[in-house]
Design an enzyme around this catalytic site. Structure first.
Site, short mmCIF file in Angstrom:
data_model
loop_
_atom_site.label_atom_id
_atom_site.label_comp_id
_atom_site.label_asym_id
_atom_site.label_seq_id
_atom_site.Cartn_x
_atom_site.Cartn_y
_atom_site.Cartn_z
N LEU A 1 0.85 -1.20 0.00
CA LEU A 1 0.00 0.00 0.00
C LEU A 1 0.89 1.25 0.00
CD1 LEU A 1 -2.51 -1.18 2.78
CD2 LEU A 1 -2.88 -1.22 0.30
N GLY A 2 0.28 2.41 -0.26
CA GLY A 2 1.03 3.66 -0.13
C GLY A 2 1.31 4.39 -1.43
N LYS B 1 13.38 10.85 0.30
CA LYS B 1 13.78 11.55 1.53
C LYS B 1 14.82 10.73 2.30
CE LYS B 1 11.93 14.16 -0.12
NZ LYS B 1 11.13 14.27 -1.33
N GLY C 1 13.12 20.63 -12.34
CA GLY C 1 11.98 20.72 -11.42
C GLY C 1 12.36 20.08 -10.09
N ILE D 1 11.86 16.99 -8.81
CA ILE D 1 12.49 15.66 -8.83
C ILE D 1 13.95 15.77 -9.25
CG2 ILE D 1 12.49 13.42 -10.02
CD1 ILE D 1 9.45 13.50 -10.00
N ASP E 1 -3.49 13.48 -7.85
CA ASP E 1 -2.79 13.79 -9.10
C ASP E 1 -3.63 13.56 -10.36
OD1 ASP E 1 -0.66 14.25 -7.46
OD2 ASP E 1 0.72 12.83 -8.40
N ALA F 1 1.47 15.20 -2.54
CA ALA F 1 0.84 14.21 -1.68
C ALA F 1 -0.14 14.88 -0.71
CB ALA F 1 1.91 13.45 -0.89
N HIS G 1 13.67 31.95 21.45
CA HIS G 1 15.04 32.25 21.04
C HIS G 1 15.97 31.22 21.67
CE1 HIS G 1 18.65 34.50 20.05
NE2 HIS G 1 19.06 34.31 21.30
#
Ligand code: NAI
Length: 462
Positions: A38-39, A51, A178, A180, A309, A317, A441
């Site tokens: 899945l995914g 990533k 781009g 990618i 998409d 995503a 800070h």
């Protein structure tokens, strides 16, 4: 035959998030997925594995180039590519298994196989039919093909092949500057590959605020990535162990050539609707191959919806996820919420680049009077301590109302910092609202506050 309230076709971030929310809201839900895991693209061959490689290659780069400046003494680090790929696969595995767990927990049925729409309310998978009150198409996208370039996923690759190369190549040409191209270009450049990016336009990252794009290109160039801008790739040809790329520079009629071991084609993605039988059911598709939907994500056929998409809008995503949640809520009788004006975009290079809302170029085109509040990370103590002061935050606000219209960040943790601006925009905040919010800070986020202050009486540390 089993009846459902909702069947979702596709288990990417749009589809799986939609399925979970449908189930949470009490709808009997199934998700059709043809792949083993899945995914969708994001978890298997997109966001997550890229990533992982970005993280590993960044640490490698820092070990060899930053550590000594911090007083950390190491020998020269080297890469075990096989192990790096194993680590990447393990991360993918953990994530896809996580979705399996969530599906079980929420009692969502997974229907394995290729789904097609037989008629409104009926899905067919592997010869079996399933009835459902609503059908949601969430089949995502696939890499666009480039005429004259034959992707074999071995030496001429899309992002899919680029995430699993057999070895770290000596040279790589990337077609398209781009997201990618620049993310994967960064990975291989850090690992020692000689990377050249060929881009059709005069600047990298189309759609990015021009000032940010120029700054970004300079940083990437300093990191060793070469750019050939204003050049249209025409074709590629195999030449021994190498590939030749033929391209045409703007204004020139003579083809130029350049060789490399690997070619990565990253010239965009297109909606993926293969096998759905959209035409047979009469679902309207536009010229870009996108399924046409109204603002409530309905197609022209009653009971059939589409998200992510496969429809118009940015191919991100999190945009698909938001649409998935909104449609689930609407089907459960709730309002559903979507705000396309506050969708952030992030490029996970080093430094990261992130933006939301309008660019200066867009505001000029709209004849909008605006203010610019800009703050360099050079004035941020935390960024200096992290040796990450290259970059800036730029906030654009309405000249009269001071309402925030856009935010552009290049610098440390930009992909996280941007959300402060997103939340502010979601609530219709002014730059002053942001500037008057106390920021801890020393944090990178102080640079966001300083940029907001710069929309008013001025930043403190510049
Ligand atoms: P892109 O649309 O971002 O960039 C493609 C580039 O290729 C453009 O700059 C275009 O001018 C150039 N180009 C097209 N044809 C060319 C030719 N013949 N010669 C030279 N240059 C040419 O596409 P990309 O990078 O493939 O990404 C696809 C989609 O995936 C995008 O919508 C992107 O937002 C999404 N994505 C998002 C990520 C993120 O949010 N971090 C990560 C990866 C992908």
């Amino acid at each position: 035959m089993k009846d459902y309230d909702v069947i979702i076709i596709g288990s990417g971030p749009g589809g799986y998030v939609c399925a979970i929310r449908c189930a949470q809201l009490g709808l009997k839900t199934a998700c059709v997925e043809s792949k083993e895991t899945l995914g969708g693209t994001c978890l298997n061959i997109g966001c997550i594995p890229s990533k992982a490689l970005l993280h590993a290659s960044e640490l490698f780069e820092e070990t060899n180039h930053k550590f000594s400046k911090l007083g950390i003494v190491t020998g020269k680090a080297s890469v075990n590519w096989e192990k790096m790929l194993d680590y990447k696969s393990d991360i993918v595995n953990q994530n896809t298994k996580g979705i399996e767990f969530l599906f079980k927990k929420n009692k969502i049925d997974v229907i394995k196989g290729w789904g097609s729409i037989k008629e409104p309310g009926v899905i067919e998978v592997n010869g079996k039919t399933f009835n459902s009150k609503s059908i949601i198409i969430a089949t995502g996208s696939e890499p666009s093909q480039l005429k004259g370039v034959n992707i074999d996923e071995e030496t001429i690759v899309s992002s899919t092949g680029a995430l699993s190369l057999k070895k770290i190549p000596k040279s790589m040409i990337i077609v398209g500057a781009g997201v990618i191209g620049l993310e994967l270009g960064s990975v291989y450049s850090r690992l020692g590959t000689n990377v050249t990016v060929i881009e059709y336009l005069d600047e990298i990252t189309p759609g990015l605020d021009k000032e940010t794009a120029k700054f970004f290109r300079r940083i990437l160039s300093k990191q060793g990535i070469k750019f050939i801008l204003g050049a249209a790739v025409q074709s590629t040809k195999k030449l021994g162990n190498n590939n030749v790329v033929n391209y045409l520079l703007k204004g020139s009629e003579k083809i130029s050539k350049i060789n490399s071991e690997i070619i990565l084609v990253s010239t965009g993605r297109k909606p993926f609707t293969k096998g759905l039988k959209l035409k047979e059911v009469g679902i309207e598709i536009n010229q870009q191959g996108q399924i046409v939907t109204d603002k409530n994500l309905k197609t022209n056929v009653a009971g059939i919806y589409a998200i992510g998409d496969v429809i118009s809008g940015p191919m991100l995503a999190h945009k698909a996820e938001d649409e998935g949640i909104a449609i689930a809520e609407m089907l459960a009788g709730q309002a559903g919420h979507l705000n396309y004006d506050t969708i952030p975009s992030v490029i996970y290079t080093s430094p990261e680049v992130a933006f939301v809302g309008k660019t200066e170029e867009q505001l000029k085109k709209e004849n909008k009077d605006y203010k610019v509040g800009k703050f360099s990370f050079m004035g941020n103590g935390r960024a200096k301590a992290a040796l990450a002061a290259d970059g800036f935050v730029k906030i654009l606000s309405d000249k009269y109302s001071d309402r925030i219209l856009g935010g552009h960040i290049i610098g440390p943790a930009a992909g996280d910092l941007i959300h402060e601006i997103c939340v502010a925009m979601e609530f219709g905040a002014s730059a002053e609202d942001l500037a008057r919010t106390c920021h801890a800070h020393p944090t990178f986020s102080e640079a966001v506050r300083e940029a907001a202050l710069a929309c008013g009486d001025g930043a403190i540390h510049s």
